[in-house]
Design an enzyme around this catalytic site. Structure first.
Site, PDB file in Angstrom:
ATOM      1  N   GLU A   1      86.711  78.746 -39.209  1.00 19.36           N
ATOM      2  CA  GLU A   1      87.003  78.371 -40.541  1.00 19.36           C
ATOM      3  C   GLU A   1      88.025  77.260 -40.882  1.00 19.36           C
ATOM      4  OE1 GLU A   1      85.218  80.592 -43.763  1.00 19.36           O
ATOM      5  OE2 GLU A   1      83.087  80.701 -42.745  1.00 19.36           O
TER       6      GLU A   1
ATOM      7  N   GLU B   1     104.787  64.618 -33.043  1.00 16.73           N
ATOM      8  CA  GLU B   1     104.150  65.602 -31.997  1.00 16.73           C
ATOM      9  C   GLU B   1     103.889  67.119 -33.531  1.00 16.73           C
ATOM     10  OE1 GLU B   1     108.831  66.066 -32.035  1.00 16.73           O
ATOM     11  OE2 GLU B   1     107.183  64.628 -33.157  1.00 16.73           O
TER      12      GLU B   1
ATOM     13  N   ASP C   1     101.049  59.755 -26.505  1.00 11.68           N
ATOM     14  CA  ASP C   1     100.135  59.584 -27.010  1.00 11.68           C
ATOM     15  C   ASP C   1      98.853  60.323 -26.587  1.00 11.68           C
ATOM     16  OD1 ASP C   1     101.520  57.996 -28.895  1.00 11.68           O
ATOM     17  OD2 ASP C   1     100.161  55.874 -28.349  1.00 11.68           O
TER      18      ASP C   1
END
Length: 357
Positions: A258, A267, A240
């Site tokens: 952007e 994952e 995690d």
């Protein structure tokens, strides 16, 4: 459509700015249009100074509201200074236009409402108290307490002022709480809890929207190499933490191009970049991987290298969401099969690039 009626801070400041211009225009005939000015007989001595200051401040505020982001220092200074400017202008106009008998006295109500929208109940009471002090000063200075009619008018005006401060503050607090909770619920429905990135649902919505717009964009699918080993060797807690580490790198470099990052699942991640430039996309992937090289996950047993593989597809005319996603996914599979830590560009197999870590 309902959002149009939610008063955010920016909308509140925009409305307040327009009201300032309205009162500025109203003041000109009151002070200088002879048929009206002769009847009102306001003191004009310092009005040009107030008028000039008002023009400069309001023009600057208008520019800031339209050109600067809401979190910028200029935006915060001009918007938070707005209530102070309004209060000073209010006292100044009261002084020029008859003190306790000034027709501008009700403007104090608007300033209190402005403060309530900005600072809720606490702000409305602070500004309400300051406005009450001004009205009380002129009432005592002009001897209004000696006349029963003027005393009754003063009592009604100030009572109404305090009621607005109370009621306006309560309403503003309730509205802001609703707006905050609405945004929180909306964010939770579109955000991945673990990484803080946008979630798979939002990804599907955005891809659909982009294909409807038919504007060029790049879709990147990327995958953490050998992620199963992180979980199997070091545990899911460490896994995690690695996911969060990768998400942090995305959030650092993608907005400058952007781009938006999503947790696609497990994952696997996705990017949508507002560009059709292969250079910009590959440059961003290199920046992310360089960042992960410089700042690997630090474990008690030492550094844990983190690498990514990428599949990159570009929007083609008449693409459906499933089309471009499938092409990017196929390219990602090819990158993994080619040895990982690899980037695969659509239709540019010869430009395969090994991402050196």
């Amino acid at each position: 459509m309902k959002d149009l009626f939610i008063i955010t801070e920016h909308r509140s400041e925009t409305i307040s700015s327009l009201l300032r211009w309205f009162f500025l225009v109203i003041c000109i005939p009151l002070f200088y249009y002879k048929p009206i000015a002769d009847v009102l007989n306001f003191n004009k001595d310092t009005f040009p100074v107030l008028f000039t200051i008002g023009i400069l401040y309001m023009t600057s505020t208008q520019i800031v509201l339209n050109r600067f982001p809401e979190k910028s220092s200029y935006y915060l200074i001009f918007t938070r200074g707005g209530i102070l400017f309004d209060y000073i202008a209010y006292v100044w106009l009261m002084q020029l236009s008859g003190g306790s008998e000034s027709p501008f006295m009700p403007v104090g109500y608007l300033i209190v409402i402005h403060a309530a929208l900005y600072w809720r109940l606490k702000g409305s009471f602070i500004v309400g108290g300051a406005s009450f002090a001004v009205i009380l000063y002129f009432f005592l200075r002009d001897g209004g307490y000696q006349d029963t009619t003027e005393f009754f008018q003063f009592f009604m005006n100030t009572s109404f002022l305090w009621l607005i401060a109370l009621y306006g503050g309560v309403i503003a607090s309730k509205e802001r709480q609703y707006y905050f909770e609405k945004n929180m619920y909306q964010l939770q429905s579109l955000q991945d809890y673990l990484t803080g990135l946008l979630n798979h649902r939002k990804f599907q919505e955005d891809v659909l929207e982009k294909t409807k717009q038919k504007a060029p964009f790049a879709l990147v699918l990327c995958d953490i190499d050998h992620f199963k080993e992180f979980n199997d060797t070091h545990g899911h807690v460490i896994g995690d933490e690695v996911l969060k580490l990768v998400a942090t790198a995305f959030e650092r470099y993608l907005p400058a191009k952007e781009g938006k990052a999503y947790r696609y699942g497990g994952e696997e991640f996705a990017w949508i970049m507002e560009t059709a430039s292969e250079y910009e996309v590959t440059q961003t992937t290199q920046q992310v991987n360089t960042h992960l090289q410089m700042y690997p996950y630090i474990h008690k047993d030492g550094e844990l290298p983190v690498t990514l593989s990428y599949g990159i597809a570009f929007y083609q005319k008449e693409d459906r969401p499933a089309d471009i996603i499938q092409r990017a996914d196929t390219l990602l599979y090819e990158a993994k099969a080619a040895g990982r830590n690899t980037l695969k560009l659509e239709h540019k197999k010869s430009n395969e690039k090994q991402l050196i870590m």
